[in-house]
Write a protein that holds these residues in place. Structure first.
Motif, PDB file in Angstrom:
ATOM      1  N   THR A 178       0.826  -0.938  -0.065  1.00 21.98           N
ATOM      2  CA  THR A 178       0.071  -0.016  -0.067  1.00 21.98           C
ATOM      3  C   THR A 178       0.777   1.217   0.005  1.00 21.98           C
ATOM      4  OG1 THR A 178      -0.210  -0.183   2.411  1.00 21.98           O
ATOM      5  CG2 THR A 178      -2.018  -1.062   1.164  1.00 21.98           C
ATOM      6  N   ARG A 179       1.933   1.010   0.431  1.00 23.81           N
ATOM      7  CA  ARG A 179       2.902   2.363   0.354  1.00 23.81           C
ATOM      8  C   ARG A 179       3.480   2.751  -0.945  1.00 23.81           C
ATOM      9  NH1 ARG A 179       5.348   0.554   5.376  1.00 23.81           N
ATOM     10  NH2 ARG A 179       7.152  -0.293   4.296  1.00 23.81           N
ATOM     11  N   MET A 180       3.514   1.671  -1.918  1.00 25.11           N
ATOM     12  CA  MET A 180       3.890   1.799  -3.069  1.00 25.11           C
ATOM     13  C   MET A 180       3.122   2.933  -4.076  1.00 25.11           C
ATOM     14  SD  MET A 180       4.890  -2.355  -4.018  1.00 25.11           S
ATOM     15  CE  MET A 180       4.857  -1.910  -5.912  1.00 25.11           C
ATOM     16  N   ILE A 181       1.940   3.360  -3.515  1.00 25.72           N
ATOM     17  CA  ILE A 181       1.248   4.268  -4.071  1.00 25.72           C
ATOM     18  C   ILE A 181       1.493   5.686  -3.747  1.00 25.72           C
ATOM     19  CG2 ILE A 181      -1.095   5.104  -4.341  1.00 25.72           C
ATOM     20  CD1 ILE A 181      -1.932   2.269  -3.589  1.00 25.72           C
ATOM     21  N   SER A 182       2.197   6.323  -4.416  1.00 25.57           N
ATOM     22  CA  SER A 182       2.944   7.825  -3.866  1.00 25.57           C
ATOM     23  C   SER A 182       1.878   8.716  -3.197  1.00 25.57           C
ATOM     24  CB  SER A 182       3.531   8.133  -4.936  1.00 25.57           C
ATOM     25  OG  SER A 182       2.599   8.645  -6.168  1.00 25.57           O
ATOM     26  N   SER A 183       0.859   8.880  -3.583  1.00 26.05           N
ATOM     27  CA  SER A 183      -0.189   9.657  -3.234  1.00 26.05           C
ATOM     28  C   SER A 183      -0.418   9.288  -1.744  1.00 26.05           C
ATOM     29  CB  SER A 183      -1.673   9.650  -3.986  1.00 26.05           C
ATOM     30  OG  SER A 183      -2.264   8.579  -3.937  1.00 26.05           O
ATOM     31  N   LEU A 184      -0.263   7.731  -1.202  1.00 29.18           N
ATOM     32  CA  LEU A 184      -0.837   7.376   0.122  1.00 29.18           C
ATOM     33  C   LEU A 184       0.561   7.277   0.790  1.00 29.18           C
ATOM     34  CD1 LEU A 184      -3.449   4.936  -1.196  1.00 29.18           C
ATOM     35  CD2 LEU A 184      -3.698   7.233  -0.071  1.00 29.18           C
ATOM     36  N   LYS A 185       1.605   7.391   0.487  1.00 23.65           N
ATOM     37  CA  LYS A 185       2.988   7.081   1.417  1.00 23.65           C
ATOM     38  C   LYS A 185       2.797   7.551   2.812  1.00 23.65           C
ATOM     39  CE  LYS A 185       6.619   6.204  -2.011  1.00 23.65           C
ATOM     40  NZ  LYS A 185       7.917   6.515  -2.289  1.00 23.65           N
ATOM     41  N   ARG A 186       2.437   8.931   3.105  1.00 22.35           N
ATOM     42  CA  ARG A 186       2.070   9.583   4.379  1.00 22.35           C
ATOM     43  C   ARG A 186       0.927   9.129   4.892  1.00 22.35           C
ATOM     44  NH1 ARG A 186       7.136  12.264   4.788  1.00 22.35           N
ATOM     45  NH2 ARG A 186       7.952  13.002   2.800  1.00 22.35           N
ATOM     46  N   VAL A 187       0.146   8.446   4.545  1.00 26.36           N
ATOM     47  CA  VAL A 187      -1.182   8.241   5.036  1.00 26.36           C
ATOM     48  C   VAL A 187      -0.872   7.110   6.148  1.00 26.36           C
ATOM     49  CG1 VAL A 187      -3.766   7.522   4.743  1.00 26.36           C
ATOM     50  CG2 VAL A 187      -2.504   9.192   3.276  1.00 26.36           C
ATOM     51  N   PRO A 188      -1.607   6.959   7.319  1.00 30.69           N
ATOM     52  CA  PRO A 188      -1.568   5.784   8.034  1.00 30.69           C
ATOM     53  C   PRO A 188      -1.916   4.616   7.571  1.00 30.69           C
ATOM     54  CG  PRO A 188      -2.366   7.701   9.386  1.00 30.69           C
ATOM     55  CD  PRO A 188      -2.291   8.150   7.754  1.00 30.69           C
ATOM     56  N   TYR A 189      -1.526   3.316   7.978  1.00 34.80           N
ATOM     57  CA  TYR A 189      -1.890   2.130   7.416  1.00 34.80           C
ATOM     58  C   TYR A 189      -3.396   2.070   7.356  1.00 34.80           C
ATOM     59  CZ  TYR A 189      -1.856  -2.784   6.665  1.00 34.80           C
ATOM     60  OH  TYR A 189      -2.145  -4.204   6.137  1.00 34.80           O
ATOM     61  N   TYR A 190      -4.012   1.933   8.419  1.00 32.76           N
ATOM     62  CA  TYR A 190      -5.377   1.809   8.547  1.00 32.76           C
ATOM     63  C   TYR A 190      -6.273   2.463   7.588  1.00 32.76           C
ATOM     64  CZ  TYR A 190      -4.169  -1.722  12.176  1.00 32.76           C
ATOM     65  OH  TYR A 190      -3.737  -2.830  12.877  1.00 32.76           O
ATOM     66  N   ARG A 191      -5.767   3.800   7.459  1.00 34.65           N
ATOM     67  CA  ARG A 191      -6.535   4.605   6.696  1.00 34.65           C
ATOM     68  C   ARG A 191      -6.285   4.274   5.114  1.00 34.65           C
ATOM     69  NH1 ARG A 191     -11.094   7.404   5.416  1.00 34.65           N
ATOM     70  NH2 ARG A 191     -10.691   9.163   4.204  1.00 34.65           N
ATOM     71  N   ARG A 192      -5.004   3.933   4.672  1.00 36.57           N
ATOM     72  CA  ARG A 192      -4.891   3.610   3.213  1.00 36.57           C
ATOM     73  C   ARG A 192      -5.857   2.258   3.422  1.00 36.57           C
ATOM     74  NH1 ARG A 192       0.733   3.879   5.004  1.00 36.57           N
ATOM     75  NH2 ARG A 192       1.133   1.707   4.952  1.00 36.57           N
ATOM     76  N   LEU A 193      -5.895   1.473   4.189  1.00 40.78           N
ATOM     77  CA  LEU A 193      -6.792   0.284   3.764  1.00 40.78           C
ATOM     78  C   LEU A 193      -8.186   0.672   3.617  1.00 40.78           C
ATOM     79  CD1 LEU A 193      -5.612  -2.368   6.390  1.00 40.78           C
ATOM     80  CD2 LEU A 193      -4.945  -2.156   4.088  1.00 40.78           C
ATOM     81  N   GLN A 194      -8.790   1.562   4.322  1.00 42.21           N
ATOM     82  CA  GLN A 194      -9.945   2.129   4.009  1.00 42.21           C
ATOM     83  C   GLN A 194     -10.218   2.674   2.764  1.00 42.21           C
ATOM     84  OE1 GLN A 194     -10.781   4.813   7.360  1.00 42.21           O
ATOM     85  NE2 GLN A 194     -11.475   3.078   8.821  1.00 42.21           N
ATOM     86  N   LEU A 195      -9.123   3.540   2.309  1.00 44.67           N
ATOM     87  CA  LEU A 195      -9.490   4.361   0.980  1.00 44.67           C
ATOM     88  C   LEU A 195      -9.062   3.407  -0.357  1.00 44.67           C
ATOM     89  CD1 LEU A 195      -6.841   7.323   2.037  1.00 44.67           C
ATOM     90  CD2 LEU A 195      -9.413   7.432   1.670  1.00 44.67           C
ATOM     91  N   LEU A 196      -8.380   2.206  -0.019  1.00 43.71           N
ATOM     92  CA  LEU A 196      -8.170   1.135  -0.865  1.00 43.71           C
ATOM     93  C   LEU A 196      -9.221   0.018  -0.955  1.00 43.71           C
ATOM     94  CD1 LEU A 196      -4.223   0.835  -0.880  1.00 43.71           C
ATOM     95  CD2 LEU A 196      -5.646   2.067  -2.519  1.00 43.71           C
ATOM     96  N   ASN A 197     -10.067   0.233  -0.019  1.00 50.43           N
ATOM     97  CA  ASN A 197     -11.093  -0.903  -0.045  1.00 50.43           C
ATOM     98  C   ASN A 197     -10.779  -2.184   0.461  1.00 50.43           C
ATOM     99  OD1 ASN A 197     -13.922  -1.908   0.303  1.00 50.43           O
ATOM    100  ND2 ASN A 197     -14.131  -2.530  -1.666  1.00 50.43           N
TER     101      ASN A 197
END
Length: 374
Positions: A256-275
């Motif tokens: 999930t960190r490979m997506i440049s726009s989400l690198k600084r977003v917390p992990y659990y928030r990344r999961l929510q954004l990526l479903n």
């Protein structure tokens, strides 16, 4: 694993022998195979068709443009075919017909195991191995003895030695069986490490070959190429140590960190954004789906080999509650048939009474979402 963990829970030791055939699919004699099929009731046009399919085959060797003469192929089942493995299994089907220990067969992978707590138990197990070897000689399916291994499981295991044709079998503490690393301690740490390594290798390949990684591309590649490595046959090795869970979760964090726009977003928030959900929740989902298949007979597994229905009639919950058995050791407590009972019993009735596997998956996902589980 169900049998072995159950034996350990009863303070019994278990010995396992992993057998390896010499060039298994290439050695099956055609005429003996046809006789075996005939004895199993395959007759008439079907038997003739199989004989014609196996016969009239030739092969040769080509090295640096120089070819050998053509030779008739009188043994072996065609590899890469659908029918080949089925014919092989039919040929070796009675390999365990005259033994007392338990045998498990999948294509050319065969395992024998038995509870061994005394010298007499080991002698009985050795007698079964002798019978297996005699069968292999009689049916011209010899073993590669150097690759046959024995594993001793249990803290009080006396580690008796075993042999095939007078050759002592090598003792191993870890063995890869059907894609899963089995440790003599039965702890899943080794498999978790190997699964994470495979997942990270694929992520590295993706990073090297894609210059621009959009959200939808990363998620699709991750689901199709990476996550299957982290979830394959998870019911047999689901980790229960935090360190093992984290080893697997780090792979998804990296993806999930490979997506440049989400690198600084917390992990659990990344999961929510990526479903996406955590891998731990995915493993629980896989466990519950497997229970549903066993309860309703969608899999060729006996319900009574894993579970029993609760005896007490409860006014709350659903009517398919399972009885949880007593576990003396952590390995048994955390194995599939025990760890999943409380989760299954807590599901709403509308989920467990789904009419199909897909219906159950959809209802389960809605239930998790309603409970805000990630």
């Amino acid at each position: 694993m169900e049998d072995v963990t159950s034996s350990l829970n009863r303070q019994r030791s278990v010995d396992v022998v992993f057998l390896d055939f010499q060039k298994a699919f290439d050695k099956v004699p055609h005429q003996r195979l046809l006789l075996r099929l005939k004895s199993m009731g395959v007759i008439g046009n079907l038997l003739s068709w199989i004989g014609n399919w196996l016969g009239n085959r030739e092969q040769r060797v080509v090295i640096n443009g120089c070819a050998s003469s053509w030779q008739n192929v009188t043994s072996g089942v065609p590899q890469g075919s659908v029918l080949g493995p089925l014919l092989f299994v039919a040929y070796i089907n009675d390999i365990d017909g005259d033994i007392l220990c338990t045998a498990k067969k999948f294509a050319d992978d065969t395992k024998l195991y038995s509870e061994v707590s005394s010298k007499s138990d080991s002698e009985k197990f050795q007698a079964d191995l002798d019978k297996i070897f005699s069968w292999s000689q009689g049916w011209q399916m010899l073993f590669n003895i150097d690759k046959c291994k024995v594993m001793h499981i249990g803290s009080s295991n006396q580690k008796f030695t075993y042999n095939l044709n007078g050759v002592e079998l090598q003792e191993v503490s870890v063995e890869r069986d059907l894609g899963i690393y089995i440790d003599s301690s039965l702890q899943p740490s080794k498999h978790c490490l190997e699964a994470a390594k495979r997942g990270n290798r694929v992520l590295g390949m993706i990073k090297r070959n894609f210059s621009f990684l959009k959200e939808d591309i990363v998620v699709r590649l991750y689901k199709q190429l990476v996550r299957p490595h982290l979830e394959y046959a998870v019911q047999a090795w689901n980790p229960y140590f935090a360190k093992d869970k984290e080893v697997l979760e780090k792979v998804q964090r990296r993806a999930t960190r490979m997506i440049s726009s989400l690198k600084r977003v917390p992990y659990y928030r990344r999961l929510q954004l990526l479903n996406l959900t955590t891998l731990e929740l995915r493993r629980l989902r896989g466990d519950l789906i497997q229970v549903f298949k066993i309860v309703y007979g969608f899999d060729n597994l006996s319900f009574t080999d894993f579970f029993m229905f609760a005896k007490l009639v409860c006014t709350r919950g659903h009517c398919l509650k399972l009885q949880k058995s007593h576990s003396r050791i952590n390995i048994r407590h955390n194995f599939f048939s025990n760890r999943v009972v409380n989760e299954w019993n807590s599901l709403p009735e509308k989920v467990v009474l789904a009419s199909s596997v897909n219906g159950f998956k959809n209802a389960l996902d809605k239930h998790f979402k309603h409970c805000n589980r990630v």
